[in-house]
Design an enzyme around this catalytic site. Sequence first.
Site, PDB file in Angstrom:
ATOM      1  N   HIS A  73      75.904  66.109  60.409  1.00 42.45           N
ATOM      2  CA  HIS A  73      75.112  67.345  60.326  1.00 42.45           C
ATOM      3  C   HIS A  73      75.390  68.282  61.499  1.00 42.45           C
ATOM      4  O   HIS A  73      75.354  69.502  61.338  1.00 42.45           O
ATOM      5  CB  HIS A  73      73.611  67.056  60.159  1.00 42.45           C
ATOM      6  CG  HIS A  73      72.951  66.396  61.315  1.00 42.45           C
ATOM      7  ND1 HIS A  73      73.018  65.033  61.527  1.00 42.45           N
ATOM      8  CD2 HIS A  73      72.193  66.907  62.306  1.00 42.45           C
ATOM      9  CE1 HIS A  73      72.330  64.746  62.619  1.00 42.45           C
ATOM     10  NE2 HIS A  73      71.818  65.859  63.110  1.00 42.45           N
ATOM     11  N   CYS A 158      61.183  77.471  32.011  1.00 43.10           N
ATOM     12  CA  CYS A 158      59.884  76.941  31.591  1.00 43.10           C
ATOM     13  C   CYS A 158      59.286  77.730  30.424  1.00 43.10           C
ATOM     14  O   CYS A 158      58.268  77.341  29.875  1.00 43.10           O
ATOM     15  CB  CYS A 158      58.911  76.936  32.761  1.00 43.10           C
ATOM     16  SG  CYS A 158      58.553  78.595  33.387  1.00 43.10           S
TER      17      CYS A 158
END
Length: 185
Positions: A73, A158
Amino acid sequence: MKQKHVLLGISGSISAYKAADIANELTKRGYAVDVMMTANSTQFITPLTLQSLSKRPIHVDVMQERQPDRINHIELAKQADLFLIAPASANLIGKLAHGLADDLISTVALALTAEVPKLIAPAMNTNMYQNPIVQRNLAILKEVGYQEIAPREALLACGDFGRGALATVEAIVEQAVAALEVRGV
């Protein structure tokens, strides 16, 4: 001349499949695109798809260290010329706004220097996007240097109609390129 390096973060949203087009277009334009995925995003699109398009390894697990002498990272953050999250879920926006670092994307975000442009493209249900908590979290991110690529108004997965659809691939790519040009890298 150094190849410009884009970190593309993908969070868990039905619009994660559009990240393939974003990675593909940025790669075609000559950028090195390192893709970071949340675990939830891998339920919507596979790492193999993104690896095939970006021509680079895909990063999912913050604990996966490919080279023992480097912390992944930190290395990703050091290489970044641009940090782009598309799509950004309400969950990831909340984590970033409050400095939580429990996955690769949020951990890399904390390791970035202030000079790295940070773009965030939300994608979620209209009610979620308009929720005062999400709006407050976006305001916090803007205060610390993130630029929002505003979602579109559209028919959502949705079935609701409203603001929350991921910005177009073209708009996201153009803002990414513009941010890199402003930085002069």
